[in-house]
Design a protein around this motif. Structure first.
Motif, PDB file in Angstrom:
ATOM      1  N   PRO A  65      64.345  34.764 -55.996  1.00 12.55           N
ATOM      2  CA  PRO A  65      65.044  36.019 -56.274  1.00 12.55           C
ATOM      3  C   PRO A  65      64.586  37.192 -55.414  1.00 12.55           C
ATOM      4  CG  PRO A  65      63.401  35.592 -57.960  1.00 12.55           C
ATOM      5  CD  PRO A  65      63.434  34.382 -57.081  1.00 12.55           C
ATOM      6  N   SER A  66      63.495  37.035 -54.685  1.00 14.61           N
ATOM      7  CA  SER A  66      62.973  38.123 -53.857  1.00 14.61           C
ATOM      8  C   SER A  66      62.146  37.530 -52.730  1.00 14.61           C
ATOM      9  CB  SER A  66      62.111  39.072 -54.695  1.00 14.61           C
ATOM     10  OG  SER A  66      61.357  39.940 -53.879  1.00 14.61           O
ATOM     11  N   TYR A  67      61.984  38.320 -51.655  1.00 12.84           N
ATOM     12  CA  TYR A  67      61.113  37.892 -50.556  1.00 12.84           C
ATOM     13  C   TYR A  67      59.697  37.672 -51.055  1.00 12.84           C
ATOM     14  CZ  TYR A  67      58.296  38.165 -46.305  1.00 12.84           C
ATOM     15  OH  TYR A  67      57.381  37.906 -45.302  1.00 12.84           O
ATOM     16  N   PHE A  68      59.254  38.496 -52.012  1.00 15.31           N
ATOM     17  CA  PHE A  68      57.898  38.374 -52.534  1.00 15.31           C
ATOM     18  C   PHE A  68      57.754  37.178 -53.470  1.00 15.31           C
ATOM     19  CE2 PHE A  68      58.067  42.821 -51.259  1.00 15.31           C
ATOM     20  CZ  PHE A  68      56.854  42.960 -50.597  1.00 15.31           C
ATOM     21  N   ALA A  69      58.851  36.539 -53.834  1.00 20.48           N
ATOM     22  CA  ALA A  69      58.782  35.328 -54.641  1.00 20.48           C
ATOM     23  C   ALA A  69      58.534  34.088 -53.795  1.00 20.48           C
ATOM     24  CB  ALA A  69      60.070  35.151 -55.446  1.00 20.48           C
ATOM     25  N   LEU A  70      58.525  34.246 -52.476  1.00 19.22           N
ATOM     26  CA  LEU A  70      58.251  33.137 -51.568  1.00 19.22           C
ATOM     27  C   LEU A  70      56.749  33.041 -51.316  1.00 19.22           C
ATOM     28  CD1 LEU A  70      61.053  33.815 -48.918  1.00 19.22           C
ATOM     29  CD2 LEU A  70      61.079  32.064 -50.706  1.00 19.22           C
ATOM     30  N   LYS A  71      56.199  31.839 -51.432  1.00 23.04           N
ATOM     31  CA  LYS A  71      54.780  31.668 -51.179  1.00 23.04           C
ATOM     32  C   LYS A  71      54.410  31.955 -49.731  1.00 23.04           C
ATOM     33  CE  LYS A  71      53.209  28.518 -54.772  1.00 23.04           C
ATOM     34  NZ  LYS A  71      52.501  27.252 -55.066  1.00 23.04           N
ATOM     35  N   ARG A  72      55.377  31.814 -48.836  1.00 20.46           N
ATOM     36  CA  ARG A  72      55.090  32.022 -47.419  1.00 20.46           C
ATOM     37  C   ARG A  72      55.309  33.470 -46.982  1.00 20.46           C
ATOM     38  NH1 ARG A  72      60.123  29.339 -47.366  1.00 20.46           N
ATOM     39  NH2 ARG A  72      61.824  30.563 -46.428  1.00 20.46           N
ATOM     40  N   ASN A  73      55.528  34.387 -47.905  1.00 17.86           N
ATOM     41  CA  ASN A  73      55.699  35.776 -47.485  1.00 17.86           C
ATOM     42  C   ASN A  73      54.427  36.271 -46.815  1.00 17.86           C
ATOM     43  OD1 ASN A  73      54.141  37.853 -49.282  1.00 17.86           O
ATOM     44  ND2 ASN A  73      54.962  36.392 -50.763  1.00 17.86           N
ATOM     45  N   VAL A  74      54.581  37.184 -45.875  1.00 15.94           N
ATOM     46  CA  VAL A  74      53.482  37.577 -44.990  1.00 15.94           C
ATOM     47  C   VAL A  74      52.320  38.179 -45.759  1.00 15.94           C
ATOM     48  CG1 VAL A  74      54.471  39.864 -44.539  1.00 15.94           C
ATOM     49  CG2 VAL A  74      52.946  38.828 -42.864  1.00 15.94           C
ATOM     50  N   PHE A  75      52.578  38.875 -46.871  1.00 13.73           N
ATOM     51  CA  PHE A  75      51.499  39.490 -47.635  1.00 13.73           C
ATOM     52  C   PHE A  75      50.679  38.433 -48.374  1.00 13.73           C
ATOM     53  CE2 PHE A  75      54.776  42.746 -47.228  1.00 13.73           C
ATOM     54  CZ  PHE A  75      54.026  43.796 -46.739  1.00 13.73           C
ATOM     55  N   ASN A  76      51.342  37.391 -48.833  1.00 12.81           N
ATOM     56  CA  ASN A  76      50.624  36.318 -49.507  1.00 12.81           C
ATOM     57  C   ASN A  76      49.786  35.515 -48.519  1.00 12.81           C
ATOM     58  OD1 ASN A  76      50.108  34.681 -51.947  1.00 12.81           O
ATOM     59  ND2 ASN A  76      51.215  33.093 -50.848  1.00 12.81           N
ATOM     60  N   ARG A  77      50.328  35.258 -47.348  1.00 14.48           N
ATOM     61  CA  ARG A  77      49.638  34.426 -46.365  1.00 14.48           C
ATOM     62  C   ARG A  77      48.460  35.132 -45.716  1.00 14.48           C
ATOM     63  NH1 ARG A  77      53.980  32.511 -42.196  1.00 14.48           N
ATOM     64  NH2 ARG A  77      52.115  31.585 -41.261  1.00 14.48           N
ATOM     65  N   PHE A  78      48.638  36.402 -45.373  1.00 15.43           N
ATOM     66  CA  PHE A  78      47.617  37.086 -44.583  1.00 15.43           C
ATOM     67  C   PHE A  78      46.835  38.143 -45.359  1.00 15.43           C
ATOM     68  CE2 PHE A  78      50.906  35.731 -41.530  1.00 15.43           C
ATOM     69  CZ  PHE A  78      50.137  34.872 -40.778  1.00 15.43           C
ATOM     70  N   PHE A  79      47.181  38.358 -46.626  1.00 17.81           N
ATOM     71  CA  PHE A  79      46.394  39.292 -47.428  1.00 17.81           C
ATOM     72  C   PHE A  79      45.782  38.597 -48.642  1.00 17.81           C
ATOM     73  CE2 PHE A  79      45.996  42.406 -50.890  1.00 17.81           C
ATOM     74  CZ  PHE A  79      45.084  43.268 -50.295  1.00 17.81           C
TER      75      PHE A  79
END
Length: 307
Positions: A65-79
């Motif tokens: 439902p959102s970009y932030f719901a993706l595990k591969r979003n940049v904030f999840n991967r690099f933060f």
């Protein structure tokens, strides 16, 4: 007809809606001054809910439902994935750049900084023990297996043969590398634990500096002692600059941690998994920042922020 009257004009059939019919509001015919909460309600109810996968602890990527719901979003991967690195970097910058902890501009160690490093070491121990290593597998992985969870590959003989005994016992990392998934058991939310632990650690350390400056006493040429924020304007400008340098990175890291905590709460894990991650983080924070208030001997060793 009950709901409409049919008319013929130039061979064309038209329908006149009855007075009792009320059109359903849509995005096109909503009035401009419609209440925002009504518009939000329509947007939420008109969109089908995205399914949640308990196995992957997230929404399917093609239905997220959102970009932030993706595990591969940049904030999840690099933060978030390397969250303790950013937390440590922010704390070190505060510890050695902010004037409230000692002389800035160099690696000068004093009592406040040494005790701050001890507190960081204790918090790092909690982070490592829960998520990285605890005389073998980390505590979160041990808890998962103790509550009946296991790697999906272990359900087949081929899967068991592809994993060594040590890898088979506990670790989520080994399961993922082998192409399997954690299933069954209770999985404490590592994301919630890390984000709460890191942000609370930074806030507890910088809060005395953010809340207000320490009152200073100065002696004037006339011999009397007065209370003043700064003795000279030049010193004031210099120390304000040092305060900004010491606080900027910790505030950004803590703020981004809160945002990603909100995204985790909205899109990942079950509520009970998130709750247990929160509880464990609170236990760690309490053992380092609140327990010493009742134990003087412990407080003498690790100190308290701003004291």
């Amino acid at each position: 007809m009950d709901s409409s009257t049919v008319h013929r004009r130039n061979g064309t059939q038209t329908h006149k809606e009855s007075e009792s019919y009320t059109p359903v509001p849509t995005a096109r015919n909503l009035p401009i001054n419609s209440p925002p909460r009504f518009t939000l309600l329509l947007s939420r109810t008109s969109r089908p809910s995205s399914p949640y996968s308990a196995a992957s602890q997230s929404h399917p990527s093609h239905l997220a439902p959102s970009y932030f719901a993706l595990k591969r979003n940049v904030f999840n991967r690099f933060f978030v994935k390397i969250g303790w690195f950013w937390t440590t970097l922010a704390f070190v910058m505060f510890l050695f750049l902010h004037p409230s902890t000692g002389p800035s501009g160099g690696l000068v160690l004093n009592r406040k900084r040494v005790q701050g490093l001890i507190r960081w070491g204790l918090m790092t121990f909690w982070w490592a023990a829960l998520t990285q290593w605890f005389f073998g597998p980390p505590i979160i992985d041990r808890g998962f297996t103790y509550t009946g969870g296991q790697c999906e590959l272990l359900r087949t003989e081929e899967g068991r043969d592809s994993m060594s005994d040590k890898r088979e016992l506990f670790t989520a990392a080994a399961c993922k590398l082998a192409g399997g998934q954690w299933k069954g058991g209770h999985d404490i939310s590592g994301h919630v634990f890390l984000l709460v632990l890191g942000s609370a650690f930074l806030w507890m350390e910088i809060l005395p500096a953010v809340a207000g400056r320490e009152t200073r006493m100065i002696k004037r040429k006339e011999g009397d002692v007065i209370t003043a924020d700064r003795e000279a304007e030049g010193e004031k400008e210099r120390e304000e600059k040092e305060e900004i340098q010491g606080l900027s990175v910790p505030l950004v890291v803590a703020g981004l941690s809160w945002w990603m905590l909100l995204m985790t709460a909205a899109y990942f894990h079950t509520w009970f998994e998130k709750f247990t991650g929160l509880v464990v983080a609170f236990v760690a924070i309490g053992s380092v920042y609140f327990l010493p208030r009742a134990i003087p001997s412990m407080r003498e060793v690790i100190g308290m922020p701003g004291v």
